[in-house]
Design a protein around this motif. Structure first.
Motif, short mmCIF file in Angstrom:
data_model
loop_
_atom_site.label_atom_id
_atom_site.label_comp_id
_atom_site.label_asym_id
_atom_site.label_seq_id
_atom_site.Cartn_x
_atom_site.Cartn_y
_atom_site.Cartn_z
N ILE B 43 0.86 -1.18 0.00
CA ILE B 43 0.00 0.00 0.00
C ILE B 43 0.89 1.23 0.00
O ILE B 43 1.43 1.62 1.03
N THR B 45 2.87 4.39 -2.92
CA THR B 45 2.75 5.30 -4.06
C THR B 45 3.39 4.71 -5.30
O THR B 45 3.94 3.62 -5.27
N ALA B 69 -1.30 -1.33 -4.07
CA ALA B 69 -2.50 -0.53 -3.90
C ALA B 69 -1.98 0.90 -4.01
O ALA B 69 -1.39 1.43 -3.07
N GLU B 70 -2.09 1.45 -5.20
CA GLU B 70 -1.46 2.75 -5.45
C GLU B 70 -2.31 3.87 -4.86
O GLU B 70 -3.47 4.04 -5.24
N LEU B 71 -1.71 4.61 -3.94
CA LEU B 71 -2.43 5.70 -3.29
C LEU B 71 -2.48 6.88 -4.23
O LEU B 71 -1.47 7.29 -4.79
N GLU B 72 -3.66 7.40 -4.41
CA GLU B 72 -3.83 8.53 -5.31
C GLU B 72 -4.14 9.77 -4.50
O GLU B 72 -4.27 9.72 -3.28
N GLU B 73 -4.30 10.86 -5.22
CA GLU B 73 -4.47 12.14 -4.52
C GLU B 73 -5.64 12.10 -3.54
O GLU B 73 -5.56 12.61 -2.43
N ASP B 75 -6.75 9.61 -1.87
CA ASP B 75 -6.43 8.84 -0.66
C ASP B 75 -5.60 9.68 0.30
O ASP B 75 -5.78 9.64 1.51
N ILE B 76 -4.67 10.42 -0.29
CA ILE B 76 -3.74 11.21 0.52
C ILE B 76 -4.50 12.32 1.25
O ILE B 76 -4.26 12.61 2.41
N ASP B 82 -10.55 4.86 3.52
CA ASP B 82 -9.53 3.82 3.43
C ASP B 82 -10.14 2.43 3.45
O ASP B 82 -9.77 1.55 2.69
N GLU B 85 -11.91 1.54 0.24
CA GLU B 85 -10.96 1.35 -0.86
C GLU B 85 -10.24 0.01 -0.73
O GLU B 85 -10.13 -0.75 -1.69
N LEU B 86 -9.76 -0.28 0.48
CA LEU B 86 -9.04 -1.55 0.68
C LEU B 86 -9.97 -2.74 0.51
O LEU B 86 -9.58 -3.78 -0.01
N THR B 109 4.40 6.08 3.14
CA THR B 109 3.23 6.93 2.92
C THR B 109 2.10 6.58 3.89
O THR B 109 1.48 7.47 4.47
N ILE B 113 0.57 9.38 6.43
CA ILE B 113 -0.85 9.78 6.49
C ILE B 113 -1.56 9.05 7.62
O ILE B 113 -2.77 9.17 7.77
N MET B 115 -2.42 5.96 8.22
CA MET B 115 -3.49 5.04 7.86
C MET B 115 -3.48 3.90 8.89
O MET B 115 -2.44 3.29 9.12
#
Lengths: 508, 466
Positions: B43, B45, B69-73, B75-76, B82, B85-86, B109, B113, B115
């Protein structure tokens, strides 16, 4: 969140670092956690680079996270300033550290107060742009920085060079065959009597940038990197650009014709037509190949093309109009510049696919069953699975894209190389017929059976299990050696223990 | 900062420098192959994904058992939920691959953040019916191989205590899931009746052939391995009963060791690692002594291996090796190479747990003393730039280094070997001592072979200092 297995373009900071470390005497500081600095590995390994990659990571760890990075980043900038004496230090975060939202611009301002060198923060959004866009953006940023300064200091050149001259923009480290393309373009310009004013960023120093406006025009061979810079130079210094990738015989001629037009508009009186004609008909092998009997065998063969905009569009046209190959699908992963691609390949292919999802391309290939693929490393793997040959024509780069020998993709020699690549990708001519008659020439199955013929020794299940774990290409040798060892030792049963004892005894 | 511990004359320092090593998420590259029914979900970037794809050279082929699991804007900036998405991604993984376990690899990341992976996992696990193991293999806290440590420490918590234990039941919230995960009753079958000593767990991911070799070596002493962490399949995780013995195979597993001691109440055996004939013997002897077994024939076994590697040993004898520090194998390798007759001025290492590596450090010191060579300087979190200055001054015969520095050093006439090769090669035990020297001597043998080619400097004078 996106489930991702493969990326056609890297993250933004890779683009920024490709630009900064292409320049001579420019150092980059990455503000990043441990392990984000694999750019150094890529450059050192893929480019077989002799010098240490001019990138230093100011490591973000738990302590830095708690205290803030300011002190450390500034210290590292000043330290590199002393140790390496660079002309410029470029500071870049990565996707990870950019979310810390630290005021890196402020760090840069603070560092500038004491540093001898120039310091810049690479200005890219790490979540919105990819490697290619970031490279394009960073090159423009650096060029603009030095030209703005020259303008303020009044050191800008006041006029163009006396003789026609060119800036070649966008040649970078870790670019797809960029090094050889650079050489080929320099040769082509020499043949045309055009002086190369600058090649940037590869091998250039930032000092040279203020001389850029002296050139009569800018050549942008790859639209992924360099276009923004050329646009800026056109807008600011009224310097025309030629943005036709000279890839393939026809496109090379088109590119040269546009160069001619640009030069003649500025008062030159050049006629490159005789050169183009001579190259096309007699010097280059590529155009002759297209008319030779060999190329007949390619007529109507079906191919899929996929890559970055520049290479995929160029190959679609080469296959279609220079070799008579039927391009059933042309695709690009440069989604940000899709309109250009669609316009460019219109009329040269049946279908266009714009996607950065490798599964979409793989599915299309499986469905279309072309005779050959021209794509990236990923399509090569897809081709392997489907037993379809694939020529690799575009990034992401792989060690195979850094051949020791001369392998340009642009200009007339590039056209020759492309012919070889295409021709060798297909199962060819007579070979094709023979394969049909004899039903293939792969005798691997038969050989394997010979090797694994029964023996007098008793392989126990655990021995067999271990044997099967040994990679296929040495399994036969290990088996023979183990049996030899067992006979010497007077053993009749072979267990895992015997296998490893044999391995040790034979020192292999 | 220099500290010296009373019984040890080794010098330790921590440079806390700018150094390069791989990201700990690298462990995915070998763990997904080792644990055959697993799925690893990193999980992070694009930076994480591109690393796995490129620098690790791990390409994602036909049947990938790991993904990003590419975090995108969204998600950030916490615009997306979360959990939702997961759940979407893991449901897809379950549908496409149906693994026995999904390992979530947290990254820098997810740390930044904040998570709450540990909080989300149990809920999602219950909802989709697949165990989810969370490992925070991030570069803020760990280096390269320590990623394996985070995964194994997390898995240690999932090992059953006993066949009928209540804790086991509690851990598995759903009885039906248990049936699915454990096709057979775990404990009774995994614990051979013949064993005359308390259970012994080996922890550390090693290739299957190495596991077999070590099992055979231990069996020669009458020792039965009751379980491996990790096992070949997640469903075959070993039973770890309170009071079991456990011993590590890799020097980067200090968290796993701590977890086994504190949470699973195991007795972790501190021994040198089974690297080289000397280390392999010491490792087995230590296990024997703890299990109160009289070791048999180990001196002969060691001598026999030394004989078989004598040709390679002669090649390295008297030569100097410098470890820049990359994968935490440095101390064990240095100890073996000193025993082979090499000198070692500096051992760089990303992280040094002096407790977990205590026996290895003691053996290094003893080896240096018995070989009559100076003790190496141990540099934790080295500064690569400073190291390059020291290398230039020392001109060692061989530098074991990360990949980024290999070609530039070779261009300056310094022979190198990639440290990462020792991460992936089979190096454990008596049987693989030769494999280590095979790697170590390769640059030296290459140089001998290239004798007539000429040239040792491949950079022009102007740039030599860089």
């Amino acid at each position: 969140m996106k489930l991702a297995y493969w990326m056609y373009a890297g993250p933004a900071h890779i683009g920024t670092l490709r630009i900064s470390s292409s320049f001579r005497n420019v150092h980059a500081i990455m503000h990043a956690p441990l392990g984000d600095d694999y750019f150094n590995v890529m450059r050192s390994m893929l480019e077989r680079e002799r010098n240490f990659t001019p990138v230093t990571t100011s490591v973000v760890d738990r302590n830095v996270l708690a205290r803030g990075s300011q002190e450390k980043v500034i210290d590292n900038i000043l330290r590199k300033d002393t140790e390496e004496r660079p002309d410029l230090i470029v500071l870049t975060p990565t996707c990870t550290s950019s979310i810390l939202q630290e005021d890196l611009q402020n760090f840069v301002e603070r560092a500038k107060e004491s540093a001898q060198c120039d310091v810049l923060l690479a200005d890219v959004n790490h979540y919105r742009v990819n490697e290619l866009q970031a490279a394009d953006r960073t090159l423009e940023q650096i060029v603009r920085f030095y030209l703005d300064r020259a303008q303020r200091q009044g050191t800008l050149p006041s006029q163009r060079t006396e003789q026609p001259s060119v800036n070649i923009l966008g040649m970078t480290t870790l670019g797809f065959h960029n090094r050889h393309d650079t050489t080929e373009l320099q040769r082509l310009m020499a043949d045309l009597g055009i002086t190369v004013n600058a090649v940037i960023p590869a091998g250039a120093s930032v000092e040279e940038l203020q001389h850029l406006p002296r050139a009569w025009f800018n050549l942008v061979p790859y639209r992924e990197v360099g276009l923004l810079t050329a646009q800026y130079l056109q807008d600011t210094f009224d310097q025309p650009m030629v943005a036709i990738a000279p890839m393939g015989i026809t496109a090379t001629a088109d590119c040269i014709r546009q160069i001619q037009q640009v030069l003649n508009q500025q008062g030159a009186a050049v006629d490159f037509e005789p050169f183009i004609d001579r190259q096309t008909r007699f010097a280059s092998e590529a155009a002759w190949f297209s008319h030779s009997i060999d190329c007949q065998n390619l007529t109507g063969k079906r191919a899929v093309v996929f890559g970055d905009n520049t290479h995929a569009a160029a190959f679609t046209k080469i296959l279609s109009r220079e070799m008579g190959i039927h391009v059933v699908l042309a695709g690009t992963y440069c989604k940000h510049d899709a309109d250009w691609f669609e316009a460019e390949v219109a009329g040269y292919c049946d279908r266009v696919l714009i996607s950065d999802d490798h599964n979409a391309i793989a599915d299309a290939i499986a469905e279309l069953e072309p005779a050959a693929i021209f794509g990236t490393q990923m399509e090569r793997h897809v081709g392997k699975r489907l037993n379809i040959p694939c020529g690799v024509i575009a990034a992401p780069v792989h060690i195979q894209n850094f051949p020791v020998g001369y392998r340009p993709f642009v200009g007339y020699e590039g056209a020759n190389q492309i012919v070889d690549l295409v021709y060798n990708s297909f199962t060819l001519g007579m070979e094709d017929h023979l394969l049909e008659i004899f039903g293939g020439h792969d005798t691997k199955e038969v050989l394997t059976k010979t090797v694994s013929a029964g023996s007098d020794l008793d392989w126990k299940p655990d021995g067999l299990t271990e044997l099967n774990r040994i990679p296929g290409f040495v399994r036969g040798k290990v088996k023979r050696n183990t049996e030899k060892y067992a006979r010497e030792q007077g053993l009749t049963a072979i267990t895992a223990e015997v296998l490893y004892a044999a391995k040790e005894a034979l020192g292999a | 900062m220099t500290t010296t511990e009373a019984p040890s004359a080794l010098s330790f320092e921590c440079e806390t420098g700018n150094y390069h090593t791989f990201c700990p998420i690298s462990c995915v590259a070998w763990l997904y192959q080792k644990i055959e029914d697993s799925f690893f979900l990193v999980i992070g970037t694009k930076t994480c994904g591109y690393f796995l794809q490129n620098a690790m050279g791990v390409m994602i082929f036909a049947e990938p058992r790991y993904a990003m699991a590419e975090l995108e804007e969204g998600d950030i900036s916490a615009q997306l939920n979360d959990y939702a998405e997961l759940k979407r991604l893991c449901t897809q993984i379950k549908r496409d691959r149906n693994p026995s376990v999904i390992v979530w690899i947290g990254t820098c990341t997810t740390e930044i953040i904040k998570m709450d992976l540990e909080g989300l996992a149990p809920k999602l696990e219950a909802e989709i019916g697949i165990p989810i193991v969370v490992a925070r293999a991030n570069g803020l806290d760990y280096a390269f191989t320590q990623g394996e440590d985070t995964v194994l420490a997390a898995m240690a918590a999932r090992c059953p205590e006993a066949a009928t234990s209540e804790a086991d039941q509690q851990e598995r919230t759903n009885a039906i899931q248990r049936l699915l995960q454990f096709g057979k009753s775990p404990a009774a079958e995994q614990q051979p009746a013949s064993s005359k000593h308390p259970p012994l767990i080996l922890f550390g991911s090693v290739p299957d052939p190495v596991a077999t070799q070590l099992t055979i070596e231990l069996a020669k002493q009458g020792i039965t391995v009751s379980g491996w962490l990790p096992a070949k399949r997640y469903t075959e995780l070993p039973v770890i009963a309170e009071g079991s013995y456990a011993i590590g195979l890799n020097p980067f597993l200090s968290r796993t060791a701590t977890t086994l001691m504190r949470r699973r109440k195991c007795k972790v055996i501190g021994a040198p690692f089974p690297i080289g004939p000397d280390g392999s013997r010491a490792w087995i002897e230590k296990i024997c002594s703890v299990l109160e077994i009289e070791p048999q024939g180990l001196a002969e076994r060691e001598a026999q291996v030394w004989d078989s590697i004598e040709d390679y040993r002669q090649l390295v004898e008297g030569k100097q090796v410098f470890f820049m520090g990359d994968n935490l194998w440095e101390i064990s390798l240095a100890r073996f190479l000193v025993r082979c007759g090499m000198r070692c001025p500096e051992i760089g290492i990303p992280y040094l747990d002096r407790r977990y590596l205590g026996a290895e450090l003691a053996m290094l010191e003893a080896t240096c003393q018995s070989m009559g060579v100076p003790l190496p300087r141990l540099v934790e979190k080295p500064d690569n730039y400073n190291q390059l200055q020291r290398i230039e001054a020392l001109q060692p015969d061989l530098v074991i280094t990360g990949m980024a520095h290999a070609n530039p050093l070779e261009a300056r006439g310094i022979s190198t070997k990639w440290s990462v090769e020792f991460t992936f090669a089979q190096i454990h035990g008596f049987g693989n001592a030769r494999a280590i020297l095979e790697l170590v001597t390769r640059p030296l043998r290459r140089n001998l072979a290239l004798g007539t080619l000429g040239g040792s400097q491949w950079v022009s004078e102007a740039v030599t200092s860089r």
